[in-house]
Motif scaffolding. Structure first.
Motif, PDB file in Angstrom:
ATOM      1  N   HIS A  83       0.827  -1.208   0.000  1.00 33.63           N
ATOM      2  CA  HIS A  83       0.000   0.000   0.000  1.00 33.63           C
ATOM      3  C   HIS A  83       0.867   1.267   0.000  1.00 33.63           C
ATOM      4  N   PHE A  84       1.657   1.441  -1.063  1.00 28.87           N
ATOM      5  CA  PHE A  84       2.535   2.605  -1.145  1.00 28.87           C
ATOM      6  C   PHE A  84       2.638   3.086  -2.584  1.00 28.87           C
ATOM      7  N   CYS A  85       2.670   4.403  -2.754  1.00 30.39           N
ATOM      8  CA  CYS A  85       2.925   5.036  -4.046  1.00 30.39           C
ATOM      9  C   CYS A  85       3.998   6.092  -3.841  1.00 30.39           C
ATOM     10  N   CYS A  86       4.820   6.281  -4.850  1.00 39.19           N
ATOM     11  CA  CYS A  86       5.915   7.241  -4.733  1.00 39.19           C
ATOM     12  C   CYS A  86       5.503   8.674  -5.089  1.00 39.19           C
ATOM     13  N   CYS A  87       4.219   8.922  -5.337  1.00 38.98           N
ATOM     14  CA  CYS A  87       3.793  10.269  -5.739  1.00 38.98           C
ATOM     15  C   CYS A  87       3.712  11.218  -4.538  1.00 38.98           C
ATOM     16  N   PRO A  88       3.833  12.522  -4.792  1.00 37.36           N
ATOM     17  CA  PRO A  88       3.735  13.512  -3.713  1.00 37.36           C
ATOM     18  C   PRO A  88       2.373  13.511  -3.020  1.00 37.36           C
ATOM     19  N   ALA A  89       1.300  13.250  -3.746  1.00 39.97           N
ATOM     20  CA  ALA A  89      -0.038  13.246  -3.133  1.00 39.97           C
ATOM     21  C   ALA A  89      -0.156  12.143  -2.083  1.00 39.97           C
ATOM     22  N   PHE A  90       0.458  10.990  -2.336  1.00 40.21           N
ATOM     23  CA  PHE A  90       0.416   9.916  -1.349  1.00 40.21           C
ATOM     24  C   PHE A  90       1.151  10.353  -0.083  1.00 40.21           C
ATOM     25  N   SER A  91       2.328  10.926  -0.247  1.00 36.44           N
ATOM     26  CA  SER A  91       3.095  11.382   0.917  1.00 36.44           C
ATOM     27  C   SER A  91       2.329  12.420   1.723  1.00 36.44           C
ATOM     28  N   PHE A  92       1.707  13.354   1.022  1.00 36.58           N
ATOM     29  CA  PHE A  92       1.034  14.446   1.707  1.00 36.58           C
ATOM     30  C   PHE A  92      -0.338  14.055   2.246  1.00 36.58           C
ATOM     31  N   SER A  93      -1.221  13.568   1.370  1.00 34.39           N
ATOM     32  CA  SER A  93      -2.615  13.323   1.768  1.00 34.39           C
ATOM     33  C   SER A  93      -2.827  12.041   2.558  1.00 34.39           C
ATOM     34  N   VAL A  94      -2.041  11.023   2.245  1.00 40.71           N
ATOM     35  CA  VAL A  94      -2.239   9.732   2.906  1.00 40.71           C
ATOM     36  C   VAL A  94      -1.355   9.606   4.147  1.00 40.71           C
ATOM     37  N   LEU A  95      -0.057   9.858   3.983  1.00 42.13           N
ATOM     38  CA  LEU A  95       0.872   9.646   5.091  1.00 42.13           C
ATOM     39  C   LEU A  95       0.900  10.797   6.097  1.00 42.13           C
ATOM     40  N   ARG A  96       1.039  12.021   5.611  1.00 44.86           N
ATOM     41  CA  ARG A  96       1.188  13.153   6.528  1.00 44.86           C
ATOM     42  C   ARG A  96      -0.112  13.627   7.126  1.00 44.86           C
ATOM     43  N   ARG A  97      -1.106  13.852   6.287  1.00 46.85           N
ATOM     44  CA  ARG A  97      -2.353  14.463   6.764  1.00 46.85           C
ATOM     45  C   ARG A  97      -3.434  13.456   7.089  1.00 46.85           C
ATOM     46  N   ASP A  98      -3.257  12.217   6.669  1.00 44.72           N
ATOM     47  CA  ASP A  98      -4.231  11.159   6.921  1.00 44.72           C
ATOM     48  C   ASP A  98      -5.622  11.570   6.446  1.00 44.72           C
ATOM     49  N   GLU A  99      -5.682  12.231   5.274  1.00 43.42           N
ATOM     50  CA  GLU A  99      -6.946  12.705   4.712  1.00 43.42           C
ATOM     51  C   GLU A  99      -7.584  11.687   3.770  1.00 43.42           C
ATOM     52  N   SER A 100      -6.773  10.807   3.213  1.00 41.02           N
ATOM     53  CA  SER A 100      -7.248   9.859   2.212  1.00 41.02           C
ATOM     54  C   SER A 100      -6.730   8.467   2.516  1.00 41.02           C
ATOM     55  N   LEU A 101      -7.468   7.482   2.023  1.00 34.17           N
ATOM     56  CA  LEU A 101      -6.995   6.106   2.135  1.00 34.17           C
ATOM     57  C   LEU A 101      -5.888   5.824   1.132  1.00 34.17           C
ATOM     58  N   VAL A 102      -6.022   6.420  -0.059  1.00 31.80           N
ATOM     59  CA  VAL A 102      -5.106   6.146  -1.165  1.00 31.80           C
ATOM     60  C   VAL A 102      -4.949   7.391  -2.030  1.00 31.80           C
ATOM     61  N   CYS A 103      -3.996   7.342  -2.923  1.00 36.30           N
ATOM     62  CA  CYS A 103      -3.886   8.361  -3.975  1.00 36.30           C
ATOM     63  C   CYS A 103      -4.565   7.803  -5.226  1.00 36.30           C
ATOM     64  N   LYS A 104      -4.715   8.628  -6.240  1.00 34.36           N
ATOM     65  CA  LYS A 104      -5.391   8.189  -7.461  1.00 34.36           C
ATOM     66  C   LYS A 104      -4.639   7.063  -8.162  1.00 34.36           C
ATOM     67  N   HIS A 105      -3.316   7.030  -8.018  1.00 30.80           N
ATOM     68  CA  HIS A 105      -2.523   5.994  -8.689  1.00 30.80           C
ATOM     69  C   HIS A 105      -2.776   4.614  -8.085  1.00 30.80           C
ATOM     70  N   ILE A 106      -2.783   4.535  -6.762  1.00 33.23           N
ATOM     71  CA  ILE A 106      -3.052   3.252  -6.107  1.00 33.23           C
ATOM     72  C   ILE A 106      -4.493   2.819  -6.371  1.00 33.23           C
ATOM     73  N   LEU A 107      -5.435   3.743  -6.299  1.00 33.72           N
ATOM     74  CA  LEU A 107      -6.819   3.388  -6.569  1.00 33.72           C
ATOM     75  C   LEU A 107      -6.967   2.883  -8.003  1.00 33.72           C
ATOM     76  N   ALA A 108      -6.311   3.519  -8.943  1.00 31.16           N
ATOM     77  CA  ALA A 108      -6.352   3.050 -10.338  1.00 31.16           C
ATOM     78  C   ALA A 108      -5.777   1.636 -10.449  1.00 31.16           C
TER      79      ALA A 108
END
Length: 140
Positions: A83-108
């Motif tokens: 459950h990891f993506c190297c994109c900036p959105a994953f780092s920010f929204s998923v890991l740092r802010r805990d706002e999302s379960l996934v980024c669009k790349h993982i969901l795709a």
């Protein structure tokens, strides 16, 4: 699919897999549920699926990694097994802010797996090592 997602999300992806295999489409009620569970990354992820932007690289040793071409054409590597993506959105929204379960790349990648729409590419174990390390053959 994976134990990193809440059971509701896992069940939703299983329902999508079952329904898509029967009807070759995702009904509106499942699309609404997808949007409810995964939020704002749902539409961009569906767009990536529609554009066939997901490739699953697999090696003889059994390793798998998904490459998702983002909207800009930049490739992002997703590791659904952890459950990891190297994109900036994953780092920010998923890991740092805990706002999302996934980024669009993982969901795709999850959706392409569920729908059987991943482009498949076999690579050698040596090529997989380069992919996983973030290097290219030109770097060696």
């Amino acid at each position: 699919m994976t134990s990193f997602l809440p059971s509701v999300a896992e069940q939703l992806l299983k329902d999508i897999q079952r329904t898509y295999s029967e009807k070759a489409q995702i009904p509106d009620d499942l699309l609404l549920a997808l949007s409810f569970v995964f939020g704002s990354c749902t539409l961009p992820a569906l767009d990536l699926v529609d554009r066939r932007s997901v490739t699953c690289f697999s090696s003889p040793s059994g390793r798998k990694v998904f490459q998702v071409l983002g909207g800009s054409g930049r490739p992002y590597f997703c590791y659904v097994s952890c459950h990891f993506c190297c994109c900036p959105a994953f780092s920010f929204s998923v890991l740092r802010r805990d706002e999302s379960l996934v980024c669009k790349h993982i969901l795709a990648a999850y959706l392409c797996q569920a729908m059987g729409l991943c482009q498949q590419e076999q690579v050698s174990d040596q090529q997989m090592t380069l992919i996983l390390s973030g290097r290219t053959e030109a770097d060696t």
